[in-house]
Design a protein around this motif. Sequence first.
Motif, PDB file in Angstrom:
ATOM      1  N   ASN A 128       6.479   8.783   0.856  1.00 17.81           N
ATOM      2  CA  ASN A 128       7.160   7.493   0.835  1.00 17.81           C
ATOM      3  C   ASN A 128       8.118   7.360   2.012  1.00 17.81           C
ATOM      4  O   ASN A 128       8.062   6.391   2.772  1.00 17.81           O
ATOM      5  N   SER A 129       8.985   8.347   2.197  1.00 19.38           N
ATOM      6  CA  SER A 129       9.955   8.266   3.294  1.00 19.38           C
ATOM      7  C   SER A 129       9.291   8.481   4.648  1.00 19.38           C
ATOM      8  O   SER A 129       9.676   7.861   5.638  1.00 19.38           O
ATOM      9  N   GLY A 130       8.275   9.334   4.694  1.00 17.65           N
ATOM     10  CA  GLY A 130       7.574   9.581   5.959  1.00 17.65           C
ATOM     11  C   GLY A 130       6.821   8.355   6.457  1.00 17.65           C
ATOM     12  O   GLY A 130       6.892   8.009   7.639  1.00 17.65           O
ATOM     13  N   VAL A 187      10.336   8.883  15.239  1.00 16.96           N
ATOM     14  CA  VAL A 187      10.151   8.993  13.789  1.00 16.96           C
ATOM     15  C   VAL A 187      11.230   9.882  13.172  1.00 16.96           C
ATOM     16  O   VAL A 187      11.815   9.530  12.142  1.00 16.96           O
ATOM     17  N   ILE A 188      11.508  11.014  13.771  1.00 15.10           N
ATOM     18  CA  ILE A 188      12.481  11.947  13.208  1.00 15.10           C
ATOM     19  C   ILE A 188      13.876  11.335  13.154  1.00 15.10           C
ATOM     20  O   ILE A 188      14.621  11.562  12.205  1.00 15.10           O
ATOM     21  N   LEU A 199      17.208   7.770   7.045  1.00 13.74           N
ATOM     22  CA  LEU A 199      16.774   7.504   5.672  1.00 13.74           C
ATOM     23  C   LEU A 199      17.162   8.626   4.713  1.00 13.74           C
ATOM     24  O   LEU A 199      17.173   8.430   3.499  1.00 13.74           O
ATOM     25  N   TRP A 200      17.443   9.809   5.245  1.00 11.65           N
ATOM     26  CA  TRP A 200      17.697  10.989   4.410  1.00 11.65           C
ATOM     27  C   TRP A 200      18.739  10.756   3.319  1.00 11.65           C
ATOM     28  O   TRP A 200      18.534  11.186   2.182  1.00 11.65           O
ATOM     29  N   PRO A 201      19.867  10.092   3.569  1.00  9.80           N
ATOM     30  CA  PRO A 201      20.856   9.884   2.489  1.00  9.80           C
ATOM     31  C   PRO A 201      20.271   9.146   1.281  1.00  9.80           C
ATOM     32  O   PRO A 201      20.786   9.283   0.169  1.00  9.80           O
ATOM     33  N   LEU A 202      19.220   8.387   1.472  1.00 10.83           N
ATOM     34  CA  LEU A 202      18.602   7.676   0.349  1.00 10.83           C
ATOM     35  C   LEU A 202      17.863   8.616  -0.589  1.00 10.83           C
ATOM     36  O   LEU A 202      17.482   8.222  -1.691  1.00 10.83           O
ATOM     37  N   ALA A 215       0.801  -1.228   0.000  1.00 14.13           N
ATOM     38  CA  ALA A 215       0.000   0.000   0.000  1.00 14.13           C
ATOM     39  C   ALA A 215       0.831   1.274   0.000  1.00 14.13           C
ATOM     40  O   ALA A 215       0.481   2.252  -0.670  1.00 14.13           O
ATOM     41  N   GLN A 216       1.919   1.284   0.733  1.00 11.86           N
ATOM     42  CA  GLN A 216       2.690   2.514   0.953  1.00 11.86           C
ATOM     43  C   GLN A 216       3.192   3.164  -0.335  1.00 11.86           C
ATOM     44  O   GLN A 216       2.934   4.346  -0.556  1.00 11.86           O
ATOM     45  N   PRO A 217       3.901   2.478  -1.221  1.00 11.41           N
ATOM     46  CA  PRO A 217       4.361   3.172  -2.429  1.00 11.41           C
ATOM     47  C   PRO A 217       3.214   3.531  -3.372  1.00 11.41           C
ATOM     48  O   PRO A 217       3.251   4.562  -4.034  1.00 11.41           O
TER      49      PRO A 217
END
Length: 112
Positions: free
Chosen positions: A72-74, A88-89, A95-98, A27-29
């Motif tokens: 997506n990332s959230g 979460v933060i 995940l930010w480098p992705l 579901a997510q993407p």
Amino acid sequence: MIALALDSAALTWRRGYGRRRLLFNAAQPALSLGAATWVFQLLAGSPLDTSTHITQTILPLTALTSVYFGLNSGLLALAISLESGTRVIDVWKRLWPLSVNYVAPRRQPSVS
């Protein structure tokens, strides 16, 4: 969106994850892409035709990319956070480098 959901579900199933992960990964993407597409169509109008100038699509494409990345990332960070008990933060920062995958294509290895 259906193909994306089926692909994500198939990958999750092959890896042997449980039903909850399978449903989330399917579901997510698809939800992220659906929302991003809706924003694109809202800004660009629908349908685009061959006479549309590139400058008319810059804002809609930027918005599409931003909405897709954010959702997506959230959502992924939220799921990992709930499963691991991490804030979460903190997960999102890992995940930010992705995010480079959203703006720069990966270089394909040359075939010798």
